[in-house]
Design a protein around this motif. Sequence first.
Motif, PDB file in Angstrom:
ATOM      1  N   HIS A 125       0.782  -1.244   0.000  1.00 55.32           N
ATOM      2  CA  HIS A 125       0.000   0.000   0.000  1.00 55.32           C
ATOM      3  C   HIS A 125       0.813   1.293   0.000  1.00 55.32           C
ATOM      4  O   HIS A 125       0.235   2.363  -0.155  1.00 55.32           O
ATOM      5  CB  HIS A 125      -1.057  -0.012   1.114  1.00 55.32           C
ATOM      6  CG  HIS A 125      -0.538   0.138   2.502  1.00 55.32           C
ATOM      7  ND1 HIS A 125      -1.296   0.680   3.522  1.00 55.32           N
ATOM      8  CD2 HIS A 125       0.654  -0.198   3.066  1.00 55.32           C
ATOM      9  CE1 HIS A 125      -0.606   0.674   4.634  1.00 55.32           C
ATOM     10  NE2 HIS A 125       0.574   0.140   4.399  1.00 55.32           N
ATOM     11  N   ASP A 163      -4.532  -0.658   8.070  1.00 56.00           N
ATOM     12  CA  ASP A 163      -3.137  -0.736   8.515  1.00 56.00           C
ATOM     13  C   ASP A 163      -2.834   0.489   9.388  1.00 56.00           C
ATOM     14  O   ASP A 163      -3.443   1.546   9.205  1.00 56.00           O
ATOM     15  CB  ASP A 163      -2.241  -0.732   7.271  1.00 56.00           C
ATOM     16  CG  ASP A 163      -0.786  -1.026   7.567  1.00 56.00           C
ATOM     17  OD1 ASP A 163      -0.359  -2.171   7.359  1.00 56.00           O
ATOM     18  OD2 ASP A 163      -0.069  -0.087   7.995  1.00 56.00           O
ATOM     19  N   VAL A 164      -1.881   0.366  10.299  1.00 58.69           N
ATOM     20  CA  VAL A 164      -1.583   1.498  11.188  1.00 58.69           C
ATOM     21  C   VAL A 164      -0.955   2.671  10.435  1.00 58.69           C
ATOM     22  O   VAL A 164      -0.959   3.803  10.911  1.00 58.69           O
ATOM     23  CB  VAL A 164      -0.685   1.053  12.365  1.00 58.69           C
ATOM     24  CG1 VAL A 164       0.796   1.005  11.962  1.00 58.69           C
ATOM     25  CG2 VAL A 164      -0.877   1.948  13.581  1.00 58.69           C
ATOM     26  N   HIS A 165      -0.429   2.387   9.236  1.00 57.56           N
ATOM     27  CA  HIS A 165       0.161   3.444   8.406  1.00 57.56           C
ATOM     28  C   HIS A 165      -0.820   3.858   7.297  1.00 57.56           C
ATOM     29  O   HIS A 165      -1.568   3.018   6.784  1.00 57.56           O
ATOM     30  CB  HIS A 165       1.463   2.943   7.765  1.00 57.56           C
ATOM     31  CG  HIS A 165       2.471   2.487   8.767  1.00 57.56           C
ATOM     32  ND1 HIS A 165       2.669   1.159   9.070  1.00 57.56           N
ATOM     33  CD2 HIS A 165       3.314   3.195   9.552  1.00 57.56           C
ATOM     34  CE1 HIS A 165       3.615   1.065  10.008  1.00 57.56           C
ATOM     35  NE2 HIS A 165       4.013   2.283  10.318  1.00 57.56           N
ATOM     36  N   ASP A 246      -0.726  -4.029  12.117  1.00 51.73           N
ATOM     37  CA  ASP A 246       0.248  -3.301  12.933  1.00 51.73           C
ATOM     38  C   ASP A 246      -0.396  -2.256  13.847  1.00 51.73           C
ATOM     39  O   ASP A 246       0.311  -1.547  14.572  1.00 51.73           O
ATOM     40  CB  ASP A 246       1.360  -2.675  12.069  1.00 51.73           C
ATOM     41  CG  ASP A 246       0.866  -2.089  10.777  1.00 51.73           C
ATOM     42  OD1 ASP A 246      -0.365  -2.017  10.572  1.00 51.73           O
ATOM     43  OD2 ASP A 246       1.712  -1.710   9.942  1.00 51.73           O
ATOM     44  N   GLY A 288       0.732  -4.673   6.550  1.00 50.67           N
ATOM     45  CA  GLY A 288       1.737  -4.742   7.600  1.00 50.67           C
ATOM     46  C   GLY A 288       1.313  -5.581   8.792  1.00 50.67           C
ATOM     47  O   GLY A 288       0.296  -6.286   8.772  1.00 50.67           O
ATOM     48  N   TYR A 290       3.947  -6.521  12.428  1.00 50.71           N
ATOM     49  CA  TYR A 290       5.378  -6.846  12.532  1.00 50.71           C
ATOM     50  C   TYR A 290       5.760  -7.683  13.736  1.00 50.71           C
ATOM     51  O   TYR A 290       6.938  -7.973  13.911  1.00 50.71           O
ATOM     52  CB  TYR A 290       6.181  -5.554  12.430  1.00 50.71           C
ATOM     53  CG  TYR A 290       5.892  -4.896  11.104  1.00 50.71           C
ATOM     54  CD1 TYR A 290       6.360  -5.477   9.924  1.00 50.71           C
ATOM     55  CD2 TYR A 290       5.074  -3.777  10.996  1.00 50.71           C
ATOM     56  CE1 TYR A 290       6.056  -4.942   8.686  1.00 50.71           C
ATOM     57  CE2 TYR A 290       4.757  -3.231   9.757  1.00 50.71           C
ATOM     58  CZ  TYR A 290       5.247  -3.815   8.619  1.00 50.71           C
ATOM     59  OH  TYR A 290       4.928  -3.310   7.391  1.00 50.71           O
TER      60      TYR A 290
END
Length: 309
Positions: A125, A163-165, A246, A288, A290
């Motif tokens: 992404h 996603d956290v980003h 994440d 993600g 991790y």
Amino acid sequence: MTTNVYYHPACLDHDTGPTHPESADRLSALIDRLKEDEFGALNWELAPRAHIAQLLAVHDRRYLDGIKAKIPALGRADFEPSGTVISALSEEAIYRASGAVVAAIDSVIAGKADNAFCAVRPPGHHAKKGNTSGFCFVNNVAVGVRHLQNSRKMERIGVIDFDVHHGNGTQELLEKDPNVFFGSIHQGLIFPNTGKMGQSASGNVVNIPVARRYSGKDFTESLKSRILNLLREFKPEFILLSAGFDAHRADPVGDLALDNEDFAQITRDIISVAKQCCGGRIVSVLEGGYRPSAVAAAGASHVRELMNA
Ligand SMILES: [Zn+2]
């Protein structure tokens, strides 16, 4: 319900090194979990390679040629400065990851599955038309969007990124297309420092950055009330998910506090919209996440809900 899982062992051969967060271990932990008895009803499919034309619907040929040119004969090499590493066997992983999304879409459209999950890496992404960052090469979800539009004649596509980003690559690739809705909820003030609060003028892009330590309950509620309500109004014909794990409280990169049940709730809320708008058609794609044990646990919560949709 039938849920297909698309996977290929080549996705484990993309070697980022022993200390890199985007490790093969995170995917193998999830695969091991999904192979347990509880998930015996999943239908496993081997991800095919994407065709070059499917990637060229999203990326420049020069960029794709550049990926190939940077693949080392042995070992690993830095691909770009933010930590994206490429290795001798990365190309097959990249093509299988995007090919998984295409095949998953086709299986759902053909009625062979109600929904599908792509257990793949490298993630996608952050990848843009002609460059990338953040451990991504090809934007797997954007490849799926263009496949839906170009080959499957679907017009209105919804993309939700939890996603956290921020999914900066996906947004940049799709934001000018009024037939694509892109909604992202992510932690603010971290990589890639995009995705400021708000909705685009045309209404098809919505970003909700949240503060560090934001609770799982607030995260799921914000996604539901500030993004999924708009997705429902958009009336997508198909929904693609950038499913990063994440935002999990155990993740070493993100700094949010979701637990496994929060990921289940997110999934149920998206399924609800999909059932109202598009016959439940969802293809979810791993981004993600991790800490391998957290990816396995949160991913299992996500896939369990897809199975029970
Ligand atoms: Zn992420």
